[in-house]
Design an enzyme around this catalytic site. Structure first.
Site, PDB file in Angstrom:
ATOM      1  N   LYS A  22      13.750  -3.847 -11.123  1.00 58.09           N
ATOM      2  CA  LYS A  22      13.207  -2.622 -10.516  1.00 58.09           C
ATOM      3  C   LYS A  22      14.315  -1.861  -9.785  1.00 58.09           C
ATOM      4  O   LYS A  22      14.457  -0.650  -9.957  1.00 58.09           O
ATOM      5  CB  LYS A  22      12.102  -2.983  -9.518  1.00 58.09           C
ATOM      6  CG  LYS A  22      11.708  -1.837  -8.599  1.00 58.09           C
ATOM      7  CD  LYS A  22      10.593  -2.204  -7.668  1.00 58.09           C
ATOM      8  CE  LYS A  22      11.027  -2.841  -6.371  1.00 58.09           C
ATOM      9  NZ  LYS A  22      11.664  -1.930  -5.387  1.00 58.09           N
ATOM     10  N   ASN A  23      15.090  -2.582  -8.989  1.00 55.96           N
ATOM     11  CA  ASN A  23      16.071  -1.897  -8.138  1.00 55.96           C
ATOM     12  C   ASN A  23      17.282  -1.392  -8.908  1.00 55.96           C
ATOM     13  O   ASN A  23      18.038  -0.571  -8.395  1.00 55.96           O
ATOM     14  CB  ASN A  23      16.522  -2.827  -6.995  1.00 55.96           C
ATOM     15  CG  ASN A  23      15.445  -2.951  -5.928  1.00 55.96           C
ATOM     16  OD1 ASN A  23      14.424  -2.268  -5.993  1.00 55.96           O
ATOM     17  ND2 ASN A  23      15.677  -3.828  -4.962  1.00 55.96           N
ATOM     18  N   ARG A  94      10.519   4.947  -0.991  1.00 54.03           N
ATOM     19  CA  ARG A  94      11.754   5.405  -0.380  1.00 54.03           C
ATOM     20  C   ARG A  94      12.863   5.717  -1.375  1.00 54.03           C
ATOM     21  O   ARG A  94      13.700   6.587  -1.147  1.00 54.03           O
ATOM     22  CB  ARG A  94      12.267   4.275   0.519  1.00 54.03           C
ATOM     23  CG  ARG A  94      12.187   4.519   1.954  1.00 54.03           C
ATOM     24  CD  ARG A  94      12.768   3.310   2.637  1.00 54.03           C
ATOM     25  NE  ARG A  94      14.220   3.290   2.503  1.00 54.03           N
ATOM     26  CZ  ARG A  94      15.055   3.964   3.276  1.00 54.03           C
ATOM     27  NH1 ARG A  94      14.613   4.678   4.231  1.00 54.03           N
ATOM     28  NH2 ARG A  94      16.357   3.908   3.102  1.00 54.03           N
ATOM     29  N   CYS A 118       8.592   2.917   7.471  1.00 54.83           N
ATOM     30  CA  CYS A 118       7.900   2.164   6.432  1.00 54.83           C
ATOM     31  C   CYS A 118       7.584   0.798   7.000  1.00 54.83           C
ATOM     32  O   CYS A 118       8.016   0.465   8.092  1.00 54.83           O
ATOM     33  CB  CYS A 118       8.718   2.070   5.157  1.00 54.83           C
ATOM     34  SG  CYS A 118       9.972   0.818   5.230  1.00 54.83           S
ATOM     35  N   ARG A 123      14.506   2.135   8.712  1.00 53.10           N
ATOM     36  CA  ARG A 123      15.238   2.460   7.483  1.00 53.10           C
ATOM     37  C   ARG A 123      15.710   3.906   7.406  1.00 53.10           C
ATOM     38  O   ARG A 123      15.209   4.707   6.618  1.00 53.10           O
ATOM     39  CB  ARG A 123      14.376   2.116   6.257  1.00 53.10           C
ATOM     40  CG  ARG A 123      14.020   0.655   6.210  1.00 53.10           C
ATOM     41  CD  ARG A 123      13.223   0.288   4.996  1.00 53.10           C
ATOM     42  NE  ARG A 123      14.041   0.141   3.801  1.00 53.10           N
ATOM     43  CZ  ARG A 123      13.551  -0.288   2.640  1.00 53.10           C
ATOM     44  NH1 ARG A 123      12.289  -0.581   2.522  1.00 53.10           N
ATOM     45  NH2 ARG A 123      14.340  -0.421   1.611  1.00 53.10           N
ATOM     46  N   ASP A 307      15.206  -9.635   0.127  1.00 55.01           N
ATOM     47  CA  ASP A 307      14.020  -9.530  -0.737  1.00 55.01           C
ATOM     48  C   ASP A 307      13.494 -10.898  -1.186  1.00 55.01           C
ATOM     49  O   ASP A 307      12.473 -10.966  -1.874  1.00 55.01           O
ATOM     50  CB  ASP A 307      14.338  -8.664  -1.969  1.00 55.01           C
ATOM     51  CG  ASP A 307      14.452  -7.182  -1.610  1.00 55.01           C
ATOM     52  OD1 ASP A 307      14.120  -6.810  -0.472  1.00 55.01           O
ATOM     53  OD2 ASP A 307      14.889  -6.403  -2.484  1.00 55.01           O
ATOM     54  N   ILE A 329      18.836  -8.112   7.817  1.00 52.27           N
ATOM     55  CA  ILE A 329      18.972  -6.787   7.196  1.00 52.27           C
ATOM     56  C   ILE A 329      17.958  -5.796   7.770  1.00 52.27           C
ATOM     57  O   ILE A 329      18.310  -4.681   8.134  1.00 52.27           O
ATOM     58  CB  ILE A 329      18.807  -6.857   5.653  1.00 52.27           C
ATOM     59  CG1 ILE A 329      19.745  -7.910   5.063  1.00 52.27           C
ATOM     60  CG2 ILE A 329      19.036  -5.481   5.011  1.00 52.27           C
ATOM     61  CD1 ILE A 329      21.213  -7.617   5.178  1.00 52.27           C
ATOM     62  N   ARG A 399       3.852  -2.774  -7.058  1.00 48.90           N
ATOM     63  CA  ARG A 399       5.041  -1.926  -6.957  1.00 48.90           C
ATOM     64  C   ARG A 399       6.249  -2.616  -7.592  1.00 48.90           C
ATOM     65  O   ARG A 399       7.144  -1.937  -8.086  1.00 48.90           O
ATOM     66  CB  ARG A 399       5.365  -1.647  -5.487  1.00 48.90           C
ATOM     67  CG  ARG A 399       4.422  -0.669  -4.827  1.00 48.90           C
ATOM     68  CD  ARG A 399       4.962  -0.278  -3.470  1.00 48.90           C
ATOM     69  NE  ARG A 399       6.393  -0.032  -3.582  1.00 48.90           N
ATOM     70  CZ  ARG A 399       7.264  -0.206  -2.606  1.00 48.90           C
ATOM     71  NH1 ARG A 399       6.884  -0.619  -1.428  1.00 48.90           N
ATOM     72  NH2 ARG A 399       8.549   0.052  -2.781  1.00 48.90           N
TER      73      ARG A 399
HETATM   74  C1  UD1 Z   1      17.655  -1.647  -1.196  1.00 49.31           C
HETATM   75  C2  UD1 Z   1      16.577  -2.265  -2.066  1.00 49.31           C
HETATM   76  C3  UD1 Z   1      15.658  -3.145  -1.239  1.00 49.31           C
HETATM   77  C4  UD1 Z   1      16.479  -4.176  -0.465  1.00 49.31           C
HETATM   78  C5  UD1 Z   1      17.607  -3.499   0.317  1.00 49.31           C
HETATM   79  C6  UD1 Z   1      18.545  -4.495   0.971  1.00 49.31           C
HETATM   80  C7  UD1 Z   1      16.249  -0.596  -3.791  1.00 49.31           C
HETATM   81  C8  UD1 Z   1      15.371   0.444  -4.396  1.00 49.31           C
HETATM   82  N1  UD1 Z   1      15.795  -1.193  -2.685  1.00 49.31           N
HETATM   83  O1  UD1 Z   1      17.008  -0.814  -0.243  1.00 49.31           O
HETATM   84  O2  UD1 Z   1      14.739  -3.804  -2.112  1.00 49.31           O
HETATM   85  O3  UD1 Z   1      15.641  -4.876   0.430  1.00 49.31           O
HETATM   86  O4  UD1 Z   1      18.391  -2.669  -0.561  1.00 49.31           O
HETATM   87  O5  UD1 Z   1      19.068  -5.361   0.038  1.00 49.31           O
HETATM   88  O6  UD1 Z   1      17.299  -0.907  -4.311  1.00 49.31           O
HETATM   89  N2  UD1 Z   1      20.700   1.774   6.677  1.00 49.31           N
HETATM   90  C9  UD1 Z   1      21.094   2.662   7.664  1.00 49.31           C
HETATM   91  N3  UD1 Z   1      21.386   3.951   7.304  1.00 49.31           N
HETATM   92  C10 UD1 Z   1      21.305   4.386   6.007  1.00 49.31           C
HETATM   93  C11 UD1 Z   1      20.916   3.467   5.013  1.00 49.31           C
HETATM   94  C12 UD1 Z   1      20.622   2.172   5.373  1.00 49.31           C
HETATM   95  O7  UD1 Z   1      21.176   2.307   8.838  1.00 49.31           O
HETATM   96  O8  UD1 Z   1      21.592   5.562   5.760  1.00 49.31           O
HETATM   97  C13 UD1 Z   1      20.391   0.373   7.042  1.00 49.31           C
HETATM   98  C14 UD1 Z   1      18.950  -0.020   6.721  1.00 49.31           C
HETATM   99  O9  UD1 Z   1      18.073   0.352   7.749  1.00 49.31           O
HETATM  100  C15 UD1 Z   1      19.089  -1.511   6.569  1.00 49.31           C
HETATM  101  C16 UD1 Z   1      20.482  -1.685   5.939  1.00 49.31           C
HETATM  102  O10 UD1 Z   1      21.184  -0.480   6.240  1.00 49.31           O
HETATM  103  O11 UD1 Z   1      19.091  -2.147   7.815  1.00 49.31           O
HETATM  104  C17 UD1 Z   1      20.471  -1.904   4.441  1.00 49.31           C
HETATM  105  O12 UD1 Z   1      19.682  -0.907   3.823  1.00 49.31           O
HETATM  106  P1  UD1 Z   1      19.959  -0.413   2.345  1.00 49.31           P
HETATM  107  O13 UD1 Z   1      20.920  -1.360   1.694  1.00 49.31           O
HETATM  108  O14 UD1 Z   1      20.300   1.011   2.350  1.00 49.31           O
HETATM  109  O15 UD1 Z   1      18.525  -0.616   1.657  1.00 49.31           O
HETATM  110  P2  UD1 Z   1      17.839   0.279   0.572  1.00 49.31           P
HETATM  111  O16 UD1 Z   1      18.866   0.874  -0.331  1.00 49.31           O
HETATM  112  O17 UD1 Z   1      16.843   1.165   1.218  1.00 49.31           O
END
Ligand code: UD1
Length: 422
Positions: A22-23, A94, A118, A123, A307, A329, A399
């Site tokens: 999915k990701n 998201r 969320c 996030r 995850d 995380i 999902r």
């Molecule tokens: C992706 C995955 C999700 C997984 C996560 C962490 C997809 C669609 N989803 O989510 O399943 O749980 O990676 O492995 O691929 N953060 C910030 N600022 C930002 C972006 C992120 O502070 O602009 C923080 C987030 O709050 C979190 C950490 O960074 O604490 C990691 O988030 P991120 O790797 O961005 O997760 P997603 O890409 O949303």
């Protein structure tokens, strides 16, 4: 609304085929925005989140034809005429934010709703926005929307102070059509990022180092069509490994990339689960041995994935001794804790760690799914439990897990989808 009714206690036996990731599929489908040609993607899972991204890309004007039977999709981005991701879609997923980088790079403008809060924490998307701004995007956040425009993105040095999967993907996609060279430092290293880079390079992009913490992208003038096969879903595979273990079963899991799963395999083996390669892309998982305790801390890849945190917690609940599970995380990602406790788990939450004292077996109960992976842990607990478990709000599971009930049934589980519950 549907619920799952599970009668636990049956050791799972047989084989299961893992779906596409999915990701990986979500950003790869978004990458079609960047292309000037027809994109054909294979191994696309049939999931709610994938439907949502098709809906969103459809609103923009991307034509997609899904061959459900073969899990293939053909996409034609030539008719893109809209540049906005509305709140209704972004709030339900998201990952909709992943259209921002491609739209900006290819069409120089985008309007994307802020994802908002969320279930698993705040996030933010600040790192996506800062990176794009550094590359020359003019970004305004107002009325709940990100409004971005540019006269042309330029390559730059983007430094992430923490690895972000979506942020790395957004910047990487934007950089493929930016002028000059972009260097991403502190990039996330997840296999899904490498898969996206492979798809983009297939379109003619020039990306080096994806999968490592420094990625270099040399912008090109345009990208062509591509044929690409999405990698297997390592989280679905890990969940089925945990299902074999928690039911003391013997399951062959097919269509896996073990090299993407080292941290999960290592922890399961440490608990006493036997995992043996049975072919090029398949493994036997033997859960007949006694399970021991485990200490797990989630970390960015190649560490233990957040995850899989809820699923390994369910397993630790029925392992002997004292375990600890630390979530590094996301804040607020322990919503499964009270639900597992309703099923008899002995858990104590202190800050971002849950201390587990092993019990013999779960007890069936009525429980509520709260987010995707939390729901998976409750299915696992139900499969192990004495008696009947009713799991409500299973739309969360849909999902991210393709046909989970059908797949579990072929392994012998007693799981039924029934109408009912809120
Ligand atoms: C992706 C995955 C999700 C997984 C996560 C962490 C997809 C669609 N989803 O989510 O399943 O749980 O990676 O492995 O691929 N953060 C910030 N600022 C930002 C972006 C992120 O502070 O602009 C923080 C987030 O709050 C979190 C950490 O960074 O604490 C990691 O988030 P991120 O790797 O961005 O997760 P997603 O890409 O949303």
């Amino acid at each position: 609304m549907y619920k799952f009714v599970i009668e636990g206690g049956i050791p799972l036996k047989g084989e299961v085929v893992i779906s596409g990731s999915k990701n990986a599929a979500l950003p790869i489908l978004c990458s079609s925005i960047l292309s000037d040609g027809i994109c054909r993607f294979a191994n696309i899972p049939r999931l709610k989140d994938i439907d949502t991204i098709f809906k969103l890309l459809g609103i923009l004007g991307v034509e997609a034809e899904m061959d459900d039977e073969n899990h293939e999709v053909t996409m034609d981005p030539s008719g893109i005429k809209a540049f906005e991701a509305p709140y209704e879609l972004v709030k339900s997923m998201r990952a909709s934010i992943l259209i921002l980088g491609p739209l900006l790079a290819r069409y120089k403008r985008a309007k994307v709703s802020l994802p908002g809060g969320c279930a698993i924490g705040v996030r933010p998307i600040d790192l996506h926005l800062k990176g794009l701004a550094k590359m020359g995007a003019d970004i305004d956040v107002s009325h709940g929307y990100v409004l971005a425009k540019t006269s042309g993105l330029k390559g730059d040095r983007i430094i992430f102070n923490k690895p972000t999967v979506g942020g790395t993907e957004n910047i990487m996609m934007a950089a493929t059509l930016a002028k000059g060279i972009t260097i991403i430092e502190g990039a996330a290293r997840e296999p899904e990022i490498k898969d996206l880079a492979d798809a983009l390079n297939g379109m003619g992009a020039r990306i080096e180092g994806a999968g490592e913490s420094t990625i270099a992208i040399e912008g090109v003038d345009n990208l062509s069509g591509v044929e690409h096969r999405v990698i297997p879903d390592r989280i679905e595979a890990g969940t089925f490994m945990a299902a074999a273990a928690i039911t003391k079963g013997l399951v062959e899991i097919r269509g896996v990339r073990l090299d993407h799963m080292a941290a999960v395999v290592e922890k399961l083996e440490e608990m006493g689960v036997r995992i043996m390669k049975s072919g090029e892309a398949s493994v036997y998982v033997d859960g007949s041995g006694k399970l021991g305790p485990i200490d797990v801390e989630t970390a960015p890849y190649p560490g233990f994935p957040t995850d899989m945190q809820a699923q390994i917690m369910a397993l630790a609940c029925v392992a002997g001794g004292a375990s600890s599970i630390t979530e590094n995380i996301f804040e607020n990602r322990f919503m499964h804790v009270p639900e597992l406790m309703r099923m008899g788990a002995r858990l104590e939450e202190k800050g971002n760690t849950v201390f587990v004292r092993g019990i013999d077996r779960f007890q069936g109960a009525s429980v509520m799914a709260t987010d995707l992976r939390a729901s998976a842990s409750l299915v696992l607990a139900g499969l192990n439990a004495r008696g009947r478990t009713e799991l409500r709000r299973i739309y969360h599971l849909e999902r991210g897990y393709e046909d989970i009930d059908r797949k579990l049934k072929t392994l012998g589980a007693n799981i039924e989808r029934q109408v009912g519950g809120i």
